[in-house]
Write an enzyme that holds these catalytic residues in place. Structure first.
Site, PDB file in Angstrom:
ATOM      1  N   MET A 306       0.836  -1.209   0.000  1.00  0.00           N
ATOM      2  CA  MET A 306       0.000   0.000   0.000  1.00  0.00           C
ATOM      3  C   MET A 306       0.864   1.250   0.000  1.00  0.00           C
ATOM      4  SD  MET A 306      -3.163  -0.810   2.522  1.00  0.00           S
ATOM      5  CE  MET A 306      -3.973   0.773   2.266  1.00  0.00           C
ATOM      6  N   GLN A 309       2.169   1.798  -3.467  1.00  0.00           N
ATOM      7  CA  GLN A 309       1.136   2.330  -4.369  1.00  0.00           C
ATOM      8  C   GLN A 309       0.843   3.798  -4.040  1.00  0.00           C
ATOM      9  OE1 GLN A 309      -0.355   1.458  -7.055  1.00  0.00           O
ATOM     10  NE2 GLN A 309      -1.946   3.034  -7.099  1.00  0.00           N
ATOM     11  N   GLU A 310       0.856   4.116  -2.758  1.00  0.00           N
ATOM     12  CA  GLU A 310       0.515   5.482  -2.350  1.00  0.00           C
ATOM     13  C   GLU A 310       1.602   6.480  -2.736  1.00  0.00           C
ATOM     14  OE1 GLU A 310      -2.164   6.704  -1.316  1.00  0.00           O
ATOM     15  OE2 GLU A 310      -3.362   5.117  -0.419  1.00  0.00           O
ATOM     16  N   SER A 311       2.859   6.129  -2.440  1.00  0.00           N
ATOM     17  CA  SER A 311       3.898   7.163  -2.537  1.00  0.00           C
ATOM     18  C   SER A 311       5.203   6.659  -3.127  1.00  0.00           C
ATOM     19  CB  SER A 311       4.197   7.677  -1.123  1.00  0.00           C
ATOM     20  OG  SER A 311       4.841   6.637  -0.383  1.00  0.00           O
ATOM     21  N   TYR A 437      -6.393   0.929  -8.094  1.00  0.00           N
ATOM     22  CA  TYR A 437      -5.615   1.041  -6.853  1.00  0.00           C
ATOM     23  C   TYR A 437      -5.485  -0.328  -6.179  1.00  0.00           C
ATOM     24  CZ  TYR A 437      -4.808   2.615  -1.991  1.00  0.00           C
ATOM     25  OH  TYR A 437      -4.333   2.796  -0.728  1.00  0.00           O
TER      26      TYR A 437
END
Ligand code: GLU
Length: 466
Positions: A306, A309-311, A437
């Protein structure tokens, strides 16, 4: 002794003899009865991404899930056993040490002498894999003069033997392993020029080997379960019926989409930078992910996926919509989770994990994992309200609101008036994005799961996680 007395004395003996005769005449239990009496189906396989492995919820994999469905249908438990090589696996089935092999095995004429295959559950090809930068092999003639790695006892070895028998110049060597990843590593590191592997295995491994590519398809193969040829056919017939029914009911297609469906969106550049980031950035945060995982009850690799994927594991990340930090929290979420500085990587990871846990706990208990986890991940992205709306819509449309596969199809509808008009939380812009996502996170997660057990990234990642 009178005759009458003698008859009385002999009667029990006669009964015993009769009982013995009846016992002897009773047929031996069939292969199916043996399984049901034992209460256990013994399935031999190998641990690879296409077959059987462990993730956050325990054992999984295409073959494992399918075998479990079969065991459930028979009303017995499932015992998976591992074989180190393909020949060993085939022997175990032929000798009755396992009831069947579910291991991405191709149907070949040679194997059919000892084994009986069910209908195929997957059509694949044999991929000729080479290193980028070298001449791409495009046809059989291009194999000449190049050393090819194949798994010992594999269908590919058989294919190449056939070619050699037809007079083609092919130099191949069987490698003692049960894993196509081993072959890819050998080509990647220059020990072989080419490898011949199953296309489904190639697809799942590709991102771990961005320097490798597929030249051409040498042959088509069909994958199926293998049972012994000797003995009665009852277990085989049950397996065959199961396979045919599950195919017709769409269960096999569902499994395919579950294990292969989220692969496509991953390209070479993304794969390459993911691997670089595993080496360069993940070591800085692995320990924090691990601690946060301990506190929140998730697999650290899920949280890491996660965060990626986020940053891209960048604590300074900022988005135009105002989310910020390694886990990309909104100002409100950060406040709710009690953190001040969103760019503090440690705080961001802890708060992100705790927030995911909070969402997970708000999703009804009855929803089984893995659906519940993917719903929580989707809610992290699109918001719990919209996820709820999508679940209600799913139910209205006659599908299962507890299945992520069904619910995700409704998320993009929440931007169309006819659908969002009657929902509680109204218009949701990011429905489609949240599907992508979740798909990306599943992909990163899978890769981290496999990478932790692979020869090359495994040691580093395992060390990081400990
Ligand atoms: N499907 C191959 C076989 O049946 C195994 C090799 C591989 O996984 O690439 O022998």
């Amino acid at each position: 002794m009178t005759l009458k007395q003698a008859r009385f004395a002999l009667a029990p003996l006669a009964l015993l003899v009769l009982a013995g005769l009846v016992m002897a005449m009773r047929p031996l239990p069939s292969s199916l009865e043996r399984v049901t009496t034992r209460g256990e189906l013994v399935v031999v396989s190998r641990t690879t991404p296409t077959t059987w492995y462990r993730d956050q919820h325990g054992e999984t994999g295409f073959e494992y899930e399918l075998a479990r469905q079969f065991a459930d249908q028979l009303g017995v438990s499932l015992r998976m056993v591992e074989a180190d090589s393909l020949p060993q696996m085939l022997d175990m089935v032929a000798n009755g040490d396992a009831d069947l092999a579910a291991a991405g095995l191709a149907i070949t004429a040679e194997r059919q002498r000892e084994l009986r295959f069910t209908s195929a559950y997957q059509d694949i090809t044999d991929k000729v894999v080479y290193r980028l930068g070298e001449t791409r092999p495009r046809r059989i003639e291009d194999l000449a003069g190049r050393r090819i790695a194949v798994l010992d006892g594999s269908a590919q070895e058989y294919q190449l033997e056939q070619l050699r028998a037809k007079g083609f110049d092919v130099a191949f060597e069987p490698v003692q392993s049960n894993s196509p990843e081993r072959l890819l590593t050998l080509v990647d590191e220059g020990y072989f020029d080419l490898a011949l592997v199953d296309s489904n295995a190639y697809i799942l491994h590709r991102s771990l080997f961005p320097e490798l590519a597929s030249g051409f398809d040498l042959a088509q193969e069909q994958l199926a379960w293998a049972l012994p040829r000797s003995g009665d056919r009852s277990l085989f017939m049950a397996a065959q019926r199961f396979m045919v029914q599950r195919k017709a009911a769409g269960d096999i297609a569902r499994l395919e989409s579950r294990f292969y469906g989220h692969i496509n969106s991953f390209n070479y550049v993304a794969a390459r930078s993911f691997l670089n980031h595993i080496d360069e950035r993940l070591p800085l945060y692995a320990q924090v992910f691990r601690e946060a995982a301990g506190d929140s009850g998730f697999d650290w690799r899920l949280l890491a996926a996660m965060g990626y994927q986020e940053s891209l594991w960048n604590p300074e990340a900022v988005s135009p919509t105002g989310v910020r930090g390694l886990m990309m929290l909104t100002r409100n979420t950060a406040r709710e989770m009690g953190i001040e500085d969103r760019t503090d990587a440690m705080a961001s990871i802890r708060a992100g994990a705790a927030y995911l846990r909070k969402l997970y706990d708000r999703i009804p208990d009855r929803i089984a994992d893995v659906d519940r986890t993917w719903m929580a991940v989707a809610a992290y992205n699109v918001g719990m309200g919209h996820l709820e709306d999508a679940r209600v819509l799913t139910q209205k449309q006659g599908d299962d609101p507890d299945s992520w596969d069904d619910v995700r199809k409704r998320l993009p509808l929440l931007r169309q008036k006819e659908f969002y008009r009657d929902t509680r939380h109204g218009y949701a812009r990011g429905g489609m994005q949240s599907i992508i996502y979740v798909r990306h996170i599943r992909r990163y997660y899978d890769l981290l799961v496999w990478a932790t057990s692979s020869d090359r990234h495994g040691p580093t990642l395992v060390a990081l996680a400990n």
